[in-house]
Design a protein around this motif. Structure first.
Motif, PDB file in Angstrom:
ATOM      1  N   ALA A  95       0.837  -1.196   0.000  1.00  0.00           N
ATOM      2  CA  ALA A  95       0.000   0.000   0.000  1.00  0.00           C
ATOM      3  C   ALA A  95       0.880   1.256   0.000  1.00  0.00           C
ATOM      4  CB  ALA A  95      -0.902  -0.008   1.229  1.00  0.00           C
ATOM      5  N   LEU A  96       0.510   2.213  -0.809  1.00  0.00           N
ATOM      6  CA  LEU A  96       1.205   3.507  -0.913  1.00  0.00           C
ATOM      7  C   LEU A  96       2.624   3.391  -1.481  1.00  0.00           C
ATOM      8  CD1 LEU A  96      -0.007   5.188   2.419  1.00  0.00           C
ATOM      9  CD2 LEU A  96      -0.959   5.431   0.134  1.00  0.00           C
ATOM     10  N   MET A  97       2.896   2.306  -2.210  1.00  0.00           N
ATOM     11  CA  MET A  97       4.254   2.159  -2.754  1.00  0.00           C
ATOM     12  C   MET A  97       4.606   3.278  -3.729  1.00  0.00           C
ATOM     13  SD  MET A  97       4.881  -0.323  -5.959  1.00  0.00           S
ATOM     14  CE  MET A  97       4.347  -1.850  -5.471  1.00  0.00           C
ATOM     15  N   ASN A  98       3.573   3.862  -4.354  1.00  0.00           N
ATOM     16  CA  ASN A  98       3.859   4.886  -5.356  1.00  0.00           C
ATOM     17  C   ASN A  98       4.473   6.137  -4.745  1.00  0.00           C
ATOM     18  OD1 ASN A  98       1.383   5.456  -4.127  1.00  0.00           O
ATOM     19  ND2 ASN A  98       0.776   6.785  -5.820  1.00  0.00           N
ATOM     20  N   GLY A  99       4.333   6.299  -3.424  1.00  0.00           N
ATOM     21  CA  GLY A  99       4.927   7.469  -2.772  1.00  0.00           C
ATOM     22  C   GLY A  99       6.283   7.162  -2.158  1.00  0.00           C
TER      23      GLY A  99
END
Ligand code: ASP
Length: 448
Positions: free
Chosen positions: A311-315
């Motif tokens: 989760a939230l790897m894109n950040g």
């Protein structure tokens, strides 16, 4: 011996592969082809290949002789087979050529432990003398015109200058394929099938208008004929489209053979020695796609997908690099990395995950990915096949992707991965290995 008609200044390099020069009968075809066009002034032959399905290529016999010599064994039985191939060809062609001293010298050097590259190169080196005699051409030893630098790469400047100088003017020349001279002055070969590369280098050095590559098929087919028996021939393909197709395993031509001619815009024509009237495939810099948006479809089995989810790897800065570092650490290259907002997938060839004769690396890779990025989950989907549908401009042609995926859906093929690449000339889909033939047939029927 042939009579050599005068050339009009147009220069064509004709390279003949192993099966094209395997027997005296095949060489008569070569002679007719070369005589048919006075522009075919530079001829690059391979060593004699298989004369029939159960035959052994001369190059393989030479590697075997080298191995025997390295073990201190007598190479005479194997060398006898090599000699017989050459002597049968000379007799079959009715040539008066005494190769006794040349053969004896090569045998002695190989028996004395001469390097593998030297041994292997003798197939082309000796056969070149025979082909030159048949064609009434001047023989140029490739060791005198093809040079490698200290890093083992082609010394382009020196090589092209030597070829231009030695082949200037009129006349016909034979330059054997597959080898040249290393920076240390030793014979050095290209990788297997490397006479294709020599042909391209000679075409570039001599500034030819065309590089003809004569083999035993009439060029490339749009797809694998074992899956689509009626697959149409490809008449024209660009260098870069061919790269996309060959990367998926459609190899008729050594993959390094494109580079020397590509830079100079010299087209390559794949032709069939056994069917010289077939036009074959023309490999060019650009083509007008016309109605034929898709030029070829290539598929290969044997890939595994590693799905990393967090989760939230894109950040998370550096996430992708840390995952790819793991692959690098294990010496594994990757094919594709499709991403979602919270997912990153790695498509990896099984050849690299489970290298033959070595321990499988998959478990270690997964453990290291867990340690490197602390993902929510790491999943593995083995047994994937990749299919590249290739054609210049297809990605811009409206509806191409829709046609492709509709065809797959109608054939009930489940698409597990899509990668459109940025080259705008291919769409890659991942499917279950068992779906590969169905998928290729469906795409072929839609676009052929
Ligand atoms: N004779 C070499 C080989 O068998 C090179 C070639 O034929 O292109 O690999």
């Amino acid at each position: 011996m042939s009579s050599i008609p005068s050339s009009t200044g147009r220069l064509v390099v004709a390279k003949f592969g192993g099966t094209s020069v395997a027997t005296a009968d095949q060489l008569r075809k070569v002679q007719r082809i070369v005589d048919a066009d006075p522009a075919r002034r530079l001829v690059v032959p391979s060593a004699p290949g298989k004369a029939h399905a159960k035959d052994t290529k001369v190059t393989d016999l030479l590697y075997l002789a080298h191995e025997l010599a390295a073990k201190g064994q007598d190479i005479a039985p194997v060398w006898g087979q090599v000699e017989k191939r050459f002597l049968d060809i000379i007799a079959g062609l009715g040539l008066t050529l005494d190769l006794g001293p040349t053969l004896a010298e090569a045998k002695a050097r190989i028996q004395a432990g001469g390097p593998a590259d030297y041994a292997a190169s003798r197939g082309e080196a000796i056969h070149g003398v025979i082909v030159a005699a048949l064609l009434g051409a001047t023989y140029i030893d490739a060791a005198e015109v093809v040079f490698f630098d200290r890093n083992g790469r082609l010394d382009e400047g020196r090589t092209y200058a030597a070829i231009a100088q030695r082949t200037a003017g009129s006349g016909r020349f034979v330059i054997p394929g597959f080898y040249g001279t290393s920076a240390a002055g030793e014979v050095k070969t290209f990788s297997r099938g490397g006479s294709d590369v020599t042909g391209a280098i000679v075409a570039r050095g001599a500034n030819a208008v065309l590089y003809e590559n004569w083999t035993d098929v009439s060029g490339f087919l749009m797809t694998d004929p074992r899956i689509v028996p009626e697959a149409k021939p490809i008449t024209e393909v660009t260098y870069s489209e061919l790269r996309e197709l060959s990367y998926m395993g459609a190899s008729v031509l050594h993959e390094e053979a494109v580079f020397p001619v590509r830079g100079a815009g010299i087209p390559i024509n794949i032709r069939n020695t056994n069917k010289p009237d077939d036009a074959g495939t023309m490999i060019v810099a650009t083509r007008d796609p016309g109605h034929q948006v898709v030029v070829g479809i290539a598929g290969t089995k044997g890939f595994t997908v590693i799905n990393v989810e967090k989760a939230l790897m894109n950040g998370e800065v550096g996430f992708g690099r840390r995952v790819l570092d793991v692959l690098e650490h294990h010496g594994i290259p990757y094919e594709h990395t499709p991403t979602g907002i919270d997912t990153l997938s790695l498509v990896v060839s099984d050849r690299h995950l489970n290298p033959p004769g070595r321990d499988a690396k998959l478990d270690d890779v997964i453990e290291d990915i867990r340690a490197a990025v602390r993902p929510d989950s790491v999943g593995v989907s083995p047994g994937m096949a990749l299919i590249a549908t290739v054609g210049q401009g297809m990605v811009r042609a409206t509806g191409t992707a829709a046609r492709l995926f509709t065809a797959l859906a109608k054939a009930r093929v489940n698409v597990r991965m899509i990668d459109q690449g940025s080259s705008e000339q291919n769409i890659i889909v991942g499917v279950e290995e068992s779906d590969l033939p169905t998928a290729i047939r469906a795409i072929y029927n839609e676009f052929a």
